[in-house]
Design an enzyme around this catalytic site. Structure first.
Site, short mmCIF file in Angstrom:
data_model
loop_
_atom_site.label_atom_id
_atom_site.label_comp_id
_atom_site.label_asym_id
_atom_site.label_seq_id
_atom_site.Cartn_x
_atom_site.Cartn_y
_atom_site.Cartn_z
NE ARG A 1 -9.28 14.62 -6.01
CZ ARG A 1 -10.24 14.90 -5.15
NH1 ARG A 1 -11.44 15.15 -5.58
NH2 ARG A 1 -10.01 14.97 -3.86
CE LYS B 1 -8.07 2.65 0.14
NZ LYS B 1 -9.18 3.57 0.10
CE1 TYR C 1 -4.08 1.38 -0.54
CE2 TYR C 1 -3.60 2.71 1.38
CZ TYR C 1 -4.36 2.45 0.27
OH TYR C 1 -5.43 3.25 -0.03
#
Length: 191
Positions: free
Chosen positions: A158, A176, A105
């Site tokens: 984004r 995730k 991550y």
């Protein structure tokens, strides 16, 4: 929609105790090479002889049985391990979460997303586009798992200040979900 997702997650966390233990025996409806090509069930050379006989694997693997612990000690590439043997991948991840969290991550996931097309080996998620309007409900049934406890969504925009990554943003949900499996004990076959 997000309120529904948040409410579902809250109910799930209240209704279930999570464990980092590897799930026990399960019913497998595959045999032979179908098992070896499926990272959910593949244990590489870790299948004992009794399982090899029962699952039609004898002769498809080298005769030496290499235990889960021995395979664990010699793993080299986390991504290749994820592609071949997800049970071992998650065991390594769970046992070394502090070391691997920054790899699966933030901050590494941004670089992975930027280069995802070059890293793609096999599908790890579902993709929906505007052309799929009206078809999404039927598309959901294409997912191989019969029961799903957790879903992570992204529109690919984004991401970590990198801008709109589109399809390559799939690395965010993958990372995730791996974190949720390793840190919260969610069954990886149900994400």
């Amino acid at each position: 929609m997000w309120n529904l997702v948040r409410a579902s997650a809250t109910r799930l966390s209240r209704s279930r105790r999570f464990s980092t233990a590897i799930p026990g025996p399960c019913i497998v409806h595959k045999r032979g090479t179908d098992i070896l090509h499926d990272p959910w069930f593949n244990k590489d050379t870790g299948f004992p002889l009794t399982e090899r006989d029962r699952l039609g694997l004898r002769g498809l693997l080298p005769p030496r049985v290499i235990s889960f612990e021995q395979q664990y000690a010699r793993f080299r590439s986390l991504n290749r391990l994820h592609d071949r043997n997800e049970t071992l991948y998650y065991r390594v991840l769970i046992d070394n979460i502090n070391d691997f969290a920054p790899i699966i991550y933030t901050p590494t996931v941004g670089l992975v997303c930027q280069n995802y097309s070059g890293l793609f080996r096999r599908p790890r998620g579902m993709y929906f586009c505007a052309k799929d309007k009206g078809e999404m409900m039927s598309m959901i049934y294409n997912w191989p798992a019969h029961q799903v406890d957790m879903i992570v969504l992204t529109d690919g925009s984004r991401i970590l200040g990198l801008g709109d990554l589109g399809v390559q943003g799939i690395g965010i949900p993958i990372g995730k979900l791996d974190m949720y499996v390793a840190a919260a004990g969610i069954n990886p076959q149900k994400v």
